[in-house]
Scaffold this motif. Structure first.
Motif, mmCIF file in Angstrom:
data_model
loop_
_atom_site.group_PDB
_atom_site.id
_atom_site.type_symbol
_atom_site.label_atom_id
_atom_site.label_comp_id
_atom_site.label_asym_id
_atom_site.label_seq_id
_atom_site.Cartn_x
_atom_site.Cartn_y
_atom_site.Cartn_z
ATOM 1 N N ARG A 70 49.422 -59.156 108.678
ATOM 2 C CA ARG A 70 48.022 -59.354 108.323
ATOM 3 C C ARG A 70 47.786 -60.807 107.933
ATOM 4 O O ARG A 70 48.692 -61.510 107.468
ATOM 5 C CB ARG A 70 47.629 -58.434 107.184
ATOM 6 N N GLY A 71 46.558 -61.232 108.096
ATOM 7 C CA GLY A 71 46.199 -62.587 107.713
ATOM 8 C C GLY A 71 46.565 -62.869 106.268
ATOM 9 O O GLY A 71 46.373 -62.027 105.404
ATOM 10 N N GLY A 72 47.126 -64.062 106.026
ATOM 11 C CA GLY A 72 47.573 -64.427 104.699
ATOM 12 C C GLY A 72 49.033 -64.094 104.447
ATOM 13 O O GLY A 72 49.607 -64.538 103.444
ATOM 14 N N GLY A 73 49.612 -63.322 105.347
ATOM 15 C CA GLY A 73 51.000 -62.911 105.190
ATOM 16 C C GLY A 73 51.980 -63.952 105.687
ATOM 17 O O GLY A 73 51.598 -65.073 106.065
ATOM 18 N N SER A 74 53.262 -63.571 105.702
ATOM 19 C CA SER A 74 54.332 -64.493 106.080
ATOM 20 C C SER A 74 55.269 -63.844 107.089
ATOM 21 O O SER A 74 55.415 -62.625 107.130
ATOM 22 C CB SER A 74 55.146 -64.900 104.845
ATOM 23 N N LEU A 75 55.883 -64.695 107.894
ATOM 24 C CA LEU A 75 56.932 -64.289 108.809
ATOM 25 C C LEU A 75 57.952 -65.413 108.872
ATOM 26 O O LEU A 75 57.607 -66.580 108.678
ATOM 27 C CB LEU A 75 56.397 -64.027 110.220
ATOM 28 N N ARG A 76 59.188 -65.050 109.188
ATOM 29 C CA ARG A 76 60.232 -66.044 109.376
ATOM 30 C C ARG A 76 60.862 -65.840 110.745
ATOM 31 O O ARG A 76 61.422 -64.785 111.017
ATOM 32 C CB ARG A 76 61.302 -65.925 108.300
ATOM 33 N N LEU A 77 60.733 -66.851 111.593
ATOM 34 C CA LEU A 77 61.344 -66.814 112.912
ATOM 35 C C LEU A 77 62.726 -67.460 112.865
ATOM 36 O O LEU A 77 62.943 -68.406 112.105
ATOM 37 C CB LEU A 77 60.480 -67.555 113.931
ATOM 38 N N HIS B 153 61.868 -81.412 126.304
ATOM 39 C CA HIS B 153 62.849 -80.416 125.875
ATOM 40 C C HIS B 153 63.563 -79.830 127.090
ATOM 41 O O HIS B 153 62.938 -79.483 128.084
ATOM 42 C CB HIS B 153 62.173 -79.337 125.042
ATOM 43 N N ASP B 154 64.879 -79.697 126.953
ATOM 44 C CA ASP B 154 65.712 -79.295 128.076
ATOM 45 C C ASP B 154 65.996 -77.801 128.115
ATOM 46 O O ASP B 154 66.321 -77.258 129.178
ATOM 47 C CB ASP B 154 67.064 -80.039 127.988
ATOM 48 N N TYR B 155 65.918 -77.169 126.971
ATOM 49 C CA TYR B 155 66.274 -75.756 126.890
ATOM 50 C C TYR B 155 65.188 -74.992 126.136
ATOM 51 O O TYR B 155 64.610 -75.505 125.174
ATOM 52 C CB TYR B 155 67.610 -75.582 126.160
ATOM 53 N N TRP B 156 64.976 -73.750 126.582
ATOM 54 C CA TRP B 156 63.925 -72.917 125.995
ATOM 55 C C TRP B 156 64.429 -71.498 125.785
ATOM 56 O O TRP B 156 65.226 -70.983 126.586
ATOM 57 C CB TRP B 156 62.705 -72.878 126.913
ATOM 58 N N GLY B 157 63.941 -70.876 124.715
ATOM 59 C CA GLY B 157 64.196 -69.472 124.504
ATOM 60 C C GLY B 157 63.190 -68.642 125.279
ATOM 61 O O GLY B 157 62.289 -69.167 125.940
ATOM 62 N N GLN B 158 63.320 -67.326 125.159
ATOM 63 C CA GLN B 158 62.459 -66.417 125.921
ATOM 64 C C GLN B 158 61.135 -66.164 125.217
ATOM 65 O O GLN B 158 60.210 -65.632 125.836
ATOM 66 C CB GLN B 158 63.190 -65.082 126.153
ATOM 67 N N GLY B 159 61.043 -66.554 123.958
ATOM 68 C CA GLY B 159 59.803 -66.386 123.206
ATOM 69 C C GLY B 159 59.786 -65.119 122.372
ATOM 70 O O GLY B 159 60.432 -64.124 122.707
ATOM 71 N N THR B 160 59.049 -65.179 121.286
ATOM 72 C CA THR B 160 58.863 -64.018 120.420
ATOM 73 C C THR B 160 57.397 -63.943 120.026
ATOM 74 O O THR B 160 56.782 -64.952 119.679
ATOM 75 C CB THR B 160 59.784 -64.071 119.180
ATOM 76 N N GLN B 161 56.830 -62.758 120.101
ATOM 77 C CA GLN B 161 55.386 -62.576 119.858
ATOM 78 C C GLN B 161 55.094 -62.532 118.362
ATOM 79 O O GLN B 161 55.755 -61.796 117.608
ATOM 80 C CB GLN B 161 54.900 -61.286 120.509
ATOM 81 N N VAL B 162 54.108 -63.307 117.958
ATOM 82 C CA VAL B 162 53.584 -63.258 116.587
ATOM 83 C C VAL B 162 52.113 -62.892 116.684
ATOM 84 O O VAL B 162 51.330 -63.576 117.362
ATOM 85 C CB VAL B 162 53.752 -64.609 115.866
ATOM 86 N N THR B 163 51.736 -61.814 116.027
ATOM 87 C CA THR B 163 50.345 -61.362 116.034
ATOM 88 C C THR B 163 49.853 -61.269 114.597
ATOM 89 O O THR B 163 50.467 -60.588 113.775
ATOM 90 C CB THR B 163 50.206 -60.007 116.722
ATOM 91 N N VAL B 164 48.765 -61.974 114.321
ATOM 92 C CA VAL B 164 48.186 -61.973 112.976
ATOM 93 C C VAL B 164 46.848 -61.256 113.052
ATOM 94 O O VAL B 164 45.949 -61.675 113.791
ATOM 95 C CB VAL B 164 48.008 -63.405 112.448
ATOM 96 N N SER B 165 46.721 -60.193 112.298
ATOM 97 C CA SER B 165 45.489 -59.406 112.304
ATOM 98 C C SER B 165 44.577 -59.842 111.167
ATOM 99 O O SER B 165 45.018 -60.358 110.143
ATOM 100 C CB SER B 165 45.820 -57.930 112.163
ATOM 101 N N SER B 166 43.296 -59.592 111.362
ATOM 102 C CA SER B 166 42.319 -59.990 110.336
ATOM 103 C C SER B 166 42.147 -58.900 109.295
ATOM 104 O O SER B 166 42.611 -57.783 109.465
ATOM 105 C CB SER B 166 40.982 -60.292 110.994
#
Length: 127
Positions: A12-19, A114-127
């Motif tokens: 949710r908006g205002g929250g935190s995540l650690r990648l 940048h020479d190398y890339w990861g596959q990506g991870t989705q971050v979704t922030v809801s209101s």
């Protein structure tokens, strides 16, 4: 070099995540690591970067003061602590690594450096 991201999710908006981004392979060739993100219908944009040797960092203005990039060189892991998340932070987040010895870390804002890339991870922030 292989990069694998983890830690994305729905918050949710205002929250935190650690990648996290685990690097493997010829990691000794990497000079700068960073995070980019791409929202639907938008171009990939720079988020943050860190010099693996000096520890100097760079942030996009949109995340400065809310996001923190860090690393654990002992196990070749990159982190992105994201606080005070906003709906506009919703995107796929990519870990990237560059072999270029930038005179100024700001040069690493260009995704083409940048020479190398990861596959990506989705971050979704809801209101």
């Amino acid at each position: 070099v292989q990069l694998v991201e983890s830690g994305g999710g729905l918050v949710r908006g205002g929250g935190s995540l650690r990648l996290s981004c685990a690097a493997s392979g010829r990691t000794f060739t990497i000079y700068v690591m960073g995070w980019f993100r791409q929202a639907p219908g938008k171009e990939r944009e720079f988020v943050a970067a860190i010099n693996r040797f000096s520890g100097s960092t760079d942030y996009a203005d949109s995340v400065k003061g809310r996001f923190t990039i860090s690393q654990n060189n002992a196990n070749n892991t990159l982190f992105l602590q994201m606080n005070a998340l906003k709906t506009e932070d919703t995107a796929v987040y990519y870990c990237a690594a560059s072999r270029t010895h930038f005179n100024n870390i700001v040069g690493s804002r260009n995704s083409g450096e940048h020479d190398y890339w990861g596959q990506g991870t989705q971050v979704t922030v809801s209101s």
